[in-house]
Structures are given as structure tokens and as C-alpha cells.
Enzyme design. Sequence first.
Site, PDB file in Angstrom:
ATOM      1  N   ARG A  59      48.261  28.123  60.326  1.00 40.53           N
ATOM      2  CA  ARG A  59      48.649  26.552  60.834  1.00 40.53           C
ATOM      3  C   ARG A  59      49.244  26.564  62.066  1.00 40.53           C
ATOM      4  O   ARG A  59      49.371  25.401  62.694  1.00 40.53           O
ATOM      5  CB  ARG A  59      49.729  26.216  59.587  1.00 40.53           C
ATOM      6  N   TYR A  95      42.064  -0.337  65.879  1.00 39.83           N
ATOM      7  CA  TYR A  95      41.202   0.117  64.736  1.00 39.83           C
ATOM      8  C   TYR A  95      42.059  -0.221  63.555  1.00 39.83           C
ATOM      9  O   TYR A  95      43.250  -0.076  63.469  1.00 39.83           O
ATOM     10  CB  TYR A  95      41.094   1.596  64.990  1.00 39.83           C
ATOM     11  N   ASP A 111      44.152   5.102  72.751  1.00 36.12           N
ATOM     12  CA  ASP A 111      42.944   5.634  71.905  1.00 36.12           C
ATOM     13  C   ASP A 111      41.779   5.411  72.539  1.00 36.12           C
ATOM     14  O   ASP A 111      41.136   4.201  72.921  1.00 36.12           O
ATOM     15  CB  ASP A 111      42.993   4.597  70.560  1.00 36.12           C
ATOM     16  N   LYS A 160      33.800  10.258  66.156  1.00 37.96           N
ATOM     17  CA  LYS A 160      32.731   9.382  66.627  1.00 37.96           C
ATOM     18  C   LYS A 160      32.113  10.174  67.710  1.00 37.96           C
ATOM     19  O   LYS A 160      31.492  11.225  67.461  1.00 37.96           O
ATOM     20  CB  LYS A 160      33.633   8.311  67.056  1.00 37.96           C
TER      21      LYS A 160
HETATM   22  C1  LIG Z   1      37.656   5.626  63.385  1.00 38.55           C
HETATM   23  C2  LIG Z   1      38.828   5.503  64.499  1.00 38.55           C
HETATM   24  C3  LIG Z   1      39.790   6.224  64.260  1.00 38.55           C
HETATM   25  C4  LIG Z   1      40.190   6.682  63.021  1.00 38.55           C
HETATM   26  O1  LIG Z   1      39.707   8.234  63.098  1.00 38.55           O
HETATM   27  P1  LIG Z   1      39.315   8.914  61.872  1.00 38.55           P
HETATM   28  O2  LIG Z   1      38.793  10.207  62.219  1.00 38.55           O
HETATM   29  O3  LIG Z   1      38.350   8.267  60.926  1.00 38.55           O
HETATM   30  O4  LIG Z   1      40.426   9.246  60.919  1.00 38.55           O
HETATM   31  C5  LIG Z   1      40.846   5.823  65.284  1.00 38.55           C
HETATM   32  N1  LIG Z   1      40.692   5.172  66.231  1.00 38.55           N
HETATM   33  C6  LIG Z   1      39.443   4.612  66.619  1.00 38.55           C
HETATM   34  C7  LIG Z   1      39.139   3.528  67.717  1.00 38.55           C
HETATM   35  C8  LIG Z   1      38.330   4.854  65.598  1.00 38.55           C
HETATM   36  O5  LIG Z   1      37.278   4.056  65.721  1.00 38.55           O
END
Ligand SMILES: *Cc1c(COP(=O)(O)O)cnc(C)c1O
Length: 366
Positions: A56, A107, A178, A203
Site C-alpha cells: 500500500r 463531471y 481536472d 480516459k
Molecule cells: C471519468 C471522469 C472522472 C472519473 O474518473 P473514473 O476513472 O471514472 O473514476 C473524473 N473527471 C472527468 C472529467 C471524467 O471524465
Amino acid sequence: MDADSPLPASTTPSGLRLGTQAVHAGRPARTPDAPLNTPITMASTYVAGGDVEYGRYGNPTWTALEDALGALEGGRCLTFASGLAAVATVLDLVAHGRKVVAPRHSYTGTVMQLADLEARGRLVVELVDITDTEAVVAACTDAALVWLESPTNPALEVADIPAITAAAHEAGAYVVVDNTFATPLLQRPLEDDVDLVVHSATKYLAGHSDVQMGAILTRDDELYGVLKGRRELIGAIPGPFEAWLTLRGLRTLHLRVERAQANAQELTRRLEDHPALSEVRYPGFGGIVSIVLAQGEVAADLLSRKTRLWVHATSLGGVESTLERRRRWKSEAATIPDGLVRLSVGVEDVEDLWDDLRAALDGCVG
Ligand SMILES: *Cc1c(COP(=O)(O)O)cnc(C)c1O
């Protein structure tokens, strides 16, 4: 990248350009018989007396990915089990009862986390229109944290990151961006003095729709230490195999983003006068395009069923093109049009993408 590249020609602190770093950063030392790629280390514990000790606390495969992503964003990186695990870890830093400013079209998972924390009295949330810089700056006054997502998902609004960051810092608030949609190739918020960058590496960074992973980046050593401590304590750690897959995906990030962006720009041009659409939203960069069907929800659902090449699926940033009517999720903001379909443009041949999309759209007119 050369002067003709459609991606910005930023260099990293090492002086190498971003596309080169995507390929080379985070590799093992070049000693005879060393593998070119960091292996997957499956270990829950290590022989005592070293720096890591326990699964961890650290893992060499995470470290390789963190070095590579850190080189691209220009900061120190910590990886997490998912994007939302990274989001939760950042929000956990906000002191009890303090205010967080966030885009109303962030998001959905981020907005849901904020709503959940507010409902439980943990913090106060002010949702803002991120394109209204004056309003965002005004909201910063008594904030502890200003959350930015730019472009927003799926409205594709763009924030003035330097102006908002300066105002937030003036007010004593931390700023987080983000950067999932832009990736470090198209936007490097740490260079604008932003304190923290968050990614859903699920993504574009991993890029093949086969892994969930999150990341936080910062130039602030104290914040890095606090966040690493939180990860150790909460345990939202990535799996070594997922870290390896993400790093493997990262090696072609520049190629994928360049192609997805070129495809998205071409499709945006062609979509602009399609009679089935009332609106085409594209921020000018990246691989996401949001279209609004003139006939609303029914036409948007029809479009999702009619494409043969584009896959009807949530998520984005993979090599394959996908589409989704976002309001099919009850949690999506009511200010997102019912007939809005988010296109995640992949790296296929643009002519095949257009043929399929146009044929499906032709069946959604009037
Ligand atoms: C998908 C997404 C998230 C969340 O990510 P996960 O890997 O699905 O937990 C956060 N911010 C944005 C802009 C996203 O598209």
C-alpha cells in the site's frame, strides 16, 4: 514535436519535448540486460529494511507510471485506483465546513461527491458558470478550494485558468484542475500556478477502454506528502497491472491525441450544417465534440441505436469512437440539453467515422 505538429511544442523541465517524454520517461536505467519497460511487480510486501516495505506504500510499476506522467504534467504524481478516488482524496483535504467552488457542469461523479459531502455537513459547495470569470472570481472570496474542470464534461465550456487561479490564490484558496479532457499535451495547468491537477487516467492517458486509474499531480512538496499519506491511510491504490497498462497506453498519448483531435476538428466542420442538429459544441482542441439533436431526446436515443461503427457507450478517450446521450443518466445536470450527445472521437479513419455518423444522423432529421 516539430513545428508543423498540431500539438503545442512545450518542452518539459528536462528540455525534451512532450511527445519524446511520453515515449521515454519512466523507463529503467540502461544497464546490460535490463528490460526496456518496467516490469509488473506483483507484491503485497517487501523484504524489510528498505524504502517501500508494504504494497500500500509503494510499487515500482506505479513509480514508473508516476515518473512518466509527472514528466508530462511538470509535477510530482500520485496514482489512484480511479479518477474518482483521486477526486475524493483532494476533496478530503478541505477543512470541515469550508467552501468549495466548482463548475456546475463538472463531471457528474465529481458533482455527486460534492453534493454528498454537502448533504452530510462536511463542506459547503457553490456551483458556478465556469465561463463567467467575474462570477467565479467573486465566488472565490471565502473559498478553501476552487475546483476547475476545463473543458467541462459534457458542456465543453472553457475556464480562464490563469485569471481564476490568481484570484483564488489572492483569496487564500487552493486551485485544482481536472485535466482529463485536455491531457497534459494540450493544457498544463501547473505552469499556470495551479496547485493540483487531477486525472481520470481511465480516459486518454490509458486510452484503450480497458483500465480504471486516477492521478493527482502537484509541484508543492508539502501537498505531495499530505496526499501520499492520505493514499496510504485510505488505501485507494492502483493495481500494478493497471499501472503497467496505463503506462503502456501513455507511450502513444501524443499520437492518439493528435489523431483524435484532427478527426474531431474535421467532423466538427462537417457536422456544422447537418439539418438534424441544432448545435455543435467544440472548444477548438481535443477529441470531444458535443452535438445537440434538434428533435431532442427521442432523436438522440435514435442516433445512439443507429450507428454501426460508433459504439454506444459511456466513458471517453479510447482509441475507438463512442457516443452517448448524457441525460440518460439521472445524475447529469438538468441544464445539459436532453438531446445532447457527447462524441468521443477515436483514432479511426475520419472518412469511415463520417460515413457512419452522417448515415445515422440522416435518419434523425424531422
Ligand atoms: C471519468 C471522469 C472522472 C472519473 O474518473 P473514473 O476513472 O471514472 O473514476 C473524473 N473527471 C472527468 C472529467 C471524467 O471524465
